[in-house]
Scaffold this motif. Structure first.
Motif, mmCIF file in Angstrom:
data_model
loop_
_atom_site.group_PDB
_atom_site.id
_atom_site.type_symbol
_atom_site.label_atom_id
_atom_site.label_comp_id
_atom_site.label_asym_id
_atom_site.label_seq_id
_atom_site.Cartn_x
_atom_site.Cartn_y
_atom_site.Cartn_z
ATOM 1 N N LEU A 118 -3.641 22.027 -4.252
ATOM 2 C CA LEU A 118 -4.230 21.008 -5.132
ATOM 3 C C LEU A 118 -5.643 21.397 -5.535
ATOM 4 N N VAL B 152 -5.699 7.936 1.805
ATOM 5 C CA VAL B 152 -4.984 9.110 1.304
ATOM 6 C C VAL B 152 -4.590 8.906 -0.158
ATOM 7 N N SER B 153 -4.187 7.670 -0.520
ATOM 8 C CA SER B 153 -3.840 7.408 -1.921
ATOM 9 C C SER B 153 -5.041 7.631 -2.822
ATOM 10 N N VAL C 30 1.413 16.463 -3.290
ATOM 11 C CA VAL C 30 0.871 15.118 -3.077
ATOM 12 C C VAL C 30 1.713 14.367 -2.055
ATOM 13 N N ILE D 143 -2.550 2.149 9.926
ATOM 14 C CA ILE D 143 -1.669 2.813 8.955
ATOM 15 C C ILE D 143 -2.089 2.430 7.544
ATOM 16 N N PHE E 274 0.700 13.019 1.684
ATOM 17 C CA PHE E 274 0.807 11.578 1.900
ATOM 18 C C PHE E 274 1.657 11.259 3.127
ATOM 19 N N LEU F 255 -5.569 11.309 -3.222
ATOM 20 C CA LEU F 255 -4.528 12.113 -3.871
ATOM 21 C C LEU F 255 -4.242 11.710 -5.304
ATOM 22 N N THR G 247 0.832 -1.211 0.000
ATOM 23 C CA THR G 247 0.000 0.000 0.000
ATOM 24 C C THR G 247 0.864 1.257 0.000
ATOM 25 N N VAL G 248 1.947 1.248 0.801
ATOM 26 C CA VAL G 248 2.774 2.463 0.874
ATOM 27 C C VAL G 248 3.555 2.670 -0.426
ATOM 28 N N ILE H 72 -5.223 4.277 6.551
ATOM 29 C CA ILE H 72 -4.915 5.684 6.277
ATOM 30 C C ILE H 72 -4.241 5.823 4.918
ATOM 31 N N THR H 73 -3.224 4.960 4.657
ATOM 32 C CA THR H 73 -2.495 5.109 3.387
ATOM 33 C C THR H 73 -3.410 4.874 2.195
ATOM 34 N N VAL I 290 1.630 9.460 13.111
ATOM 35 C CA VAL I 290 1.710 8.144 13.755
ATOM 36 C C VAL I 290 3.078 7.955 14.391
ATOM 37 N N MET J 216 1.771 4.055 -3.889
ATOM 38 C CA MET J 216 1.589 5.497 -4.040
ATOM 39 C C MET J 216 2.930 6.191 -4.284
ATOM 40 N N ILE J 217 3.975 5.763 -3.528
ATOM 41 C CA ILE J 217 5.292 6.377 -3.700
ATOM 42 C C ILE J 217 5.805 6.122 -5.114
ATOM 43 N N LYS K 211 2.731 20.384 -7.840
ATOM 44 C CA LYS K 211 1.654 19.409 -7.655
ATOM 45 C C LYS K 211 2.169 18.123 -7.016
ATOM 46 N N TYR L 7 -5.132 13.719 -8.432
ATOM 47 C CA TYR L 7 -4.358 14.915 -8.744
ATOM 48 C C TYR L 7 -3.038 14.571 -9.403
#
Lengths: 219, 224
Positions: free
Chosen positions: B64, A208-209, B143, A201, B147, A212, A141-142, A204-205, B154, A145-146, B139, A215
């Motif tokens: 954004l 958020v992914s 992001v 976590i 993220f 985001l 998951t992390v 959340i990830t 946490v 997105m990265i 942009k 965009y």
């Protein structure tokens, strides 16, 4: 098509692409096996702290290698074609699901090879395997997105490492703690809070992914 | 003057907290002794840092949504100022740790967490340098900023509570308010926190305005 159908067909597309070339799976498997073997040659036998740390380091680098390609393996033109067909939410969701499947498969094999070549000192094998599963899902998951972010830059692989390590360290701290507890065969009820943090976590990830990525994909 | 009252307020608060912090009475506690005064300087740095990072995320979200390049400049300058406060917090903390815990960098989840959070924001700055095109840079870095923020929360505020820590308020240690903060220390501490947050925002706005001037000058040079 609604979101669910789009996600389903995109995951099926990724799976069949992988099945045809078998590039990712084979290269990562070779990577895992050779790293485990190099470590075995170097260490011969290790205590449980090093055993645990080595395993997570191997898994971390294997997952970075596997996932960093997820947005660059297909040509930009084909990506554009997908974006015109499907919504960005379903694209990121399908990538997350596909990477999760890939990582679960890879980490299961890595765990198997690792515990065959090194002597397996795990006290609570089922719980350790749960930690490995949770770890592979969290990495997927992390890193998805990265890798989406780093695919927008020119020197993809360097930026991928720089961006992902600080983000993944909190996950690794919890994972190493959880797996160490199961390694020494500690009471399971002591680890529930760690599992909860990991799940939180992940939730959340993914959220958020999803928020985001719409965009991010447009250029 | 109507617009600048908060800058004056911040400066006054810091002066008050420095004077009251150094000459005011403090409780006599074992190990801590007079070093307890560092609580007026060490802890407010983290409050200022987290406020600045929150401002940065807020403006990244705004960028954004609306695409105004000014919001991107605010976001990056807030991160720059936040990193400054993070280093100050680490420095004051290391000094304090050296006296009370015996070494400048004990293996403590809060210390390691703040170091990793700094790495996260340094990575944000590296990402910005890697992208040439201005809009794309704004942009994509926005992001990443959004993220990384929840994971940093946490890291800094939830993980230390779960593990053993030398810091107060985590791992079963009592918080400052139970133990040390007598009724004289509390107002001074809150004054210091408010003062440093205001000064942090002031530094951030100054940097933002310098960047705006630089941008317009660059544009003028390019036009001629």
């Amino acid at each position: 098509m609604n979101l669910l159908q789009q996600v389903k067909s995109l995951v099926a597309k990724d799976l069949s692409l992988e099945w045809r070339s078998k590039y990712a799976i084979n290269s990562i498997l070779l990577y895992v096996v050779s790293t485990v073997f190099v470590c075995y040659q170097a260490f011969k036998s290790v205590d449980i702290f090093v055993w645990n740390a080595l395993f997570w380091i191997i898994l971390l680098f294997a997952s970075i290698n596997a996932i960093s390609r997820s947005f660059t393996q297909e040509s930009p033109f084909r990506q554009l074609y997908y974006y015109s067909l499907a919504s960005p939410k379903s694209i990121i969701l399908s990538k997350i699901i596909y990477n999760t499947l890939l990582m679960v498969f890879l980490s299961a094999i890595a765990y198997l090879t690792y515990s065959i070549i090194f002597k397996n000192p795990v006290g609570d094998a089922l719980f350790y395997f749960l930690a490995v599963l949770l770890g592979s899902v969290s990495f997927a998951t992390v890193f998805t997105m990265i890798s989406g972010i780093s695919s927008k830059t020119n020197n993809n692989s360097t930026i991928m490492a720089i961006l992902s390590f600080p983000v993944v360290i909190p996950l690794l701290i919890v994972l190493i703690k959880l797996s160490h507890n199961s390694l020494i065969g500690a009471d399971r009820s002591g680890s529930y809070s760690d599992i909860l943090v990991l799940l939180a976590i992940n939730v959340i990830t993914v959220t958020v992914s999803l928020l985001l990525f719409p965009y991010l994909w447009r250029d | 003057m109507r617009k600048n009252w908060w800058k004056l307020l911040g400066a006054t608060f810091i002066c008050i907290s420095i004077i009251a912090g150094f000459i005011g009475p403090v409780p006599k506690l074992p190990i801590l002794h007079e070093t307890i005064r560092n609580v007026y300087f060490h802890v407010p740095m983290w409050f200022a840092m987290i406020t600045l990072y929150a401002i940065s995320v807020f403006y990244s979200v705004k960028y954004l949504n609306q695409g105004n390049p000014k919001f991107d400049i605010i976001a990056v300058e807030a991160v720059n100022t936040g990193i400054l406060f993070c280093f100050l917090g680490l420095l004051t903390g290391m000094q304090w740790a050296n006296i009370t815990w015996g070494e400048p960098w004990p293996n403590d989840p809060k210390l390691n967490g703040s170091a990793i959070a700094t790495l996260m924001y340094l990575a944000y700055l590296v990402l910005r340098n890697a992208l040439e095109e201005e809009q794309k840079r704004a942009k994509i870095s926005a992001v990443y900023n959004i993220f990384a923020f929840p994971i940093m929360i946490v890291l800094l505020y939830i993980l230390p509570k779960l593990t053993d820590s030398l810091h107060p308020g985590s791992g079963g240690n009592s918080t400052f308010s139970d133990l040390d903060m007598d009724n004289y220390m509390r107002p001074v501490f809150y004054t210091a926190v408010a003062g440093w947050i205001l000064i942090g925002i002031w530094i951030c706005t100054l940097r933002y305005r310098v960047r705006l001037i630089e941008n317009t000058r660059n544009r003028d040079v390019n036009n001629h």
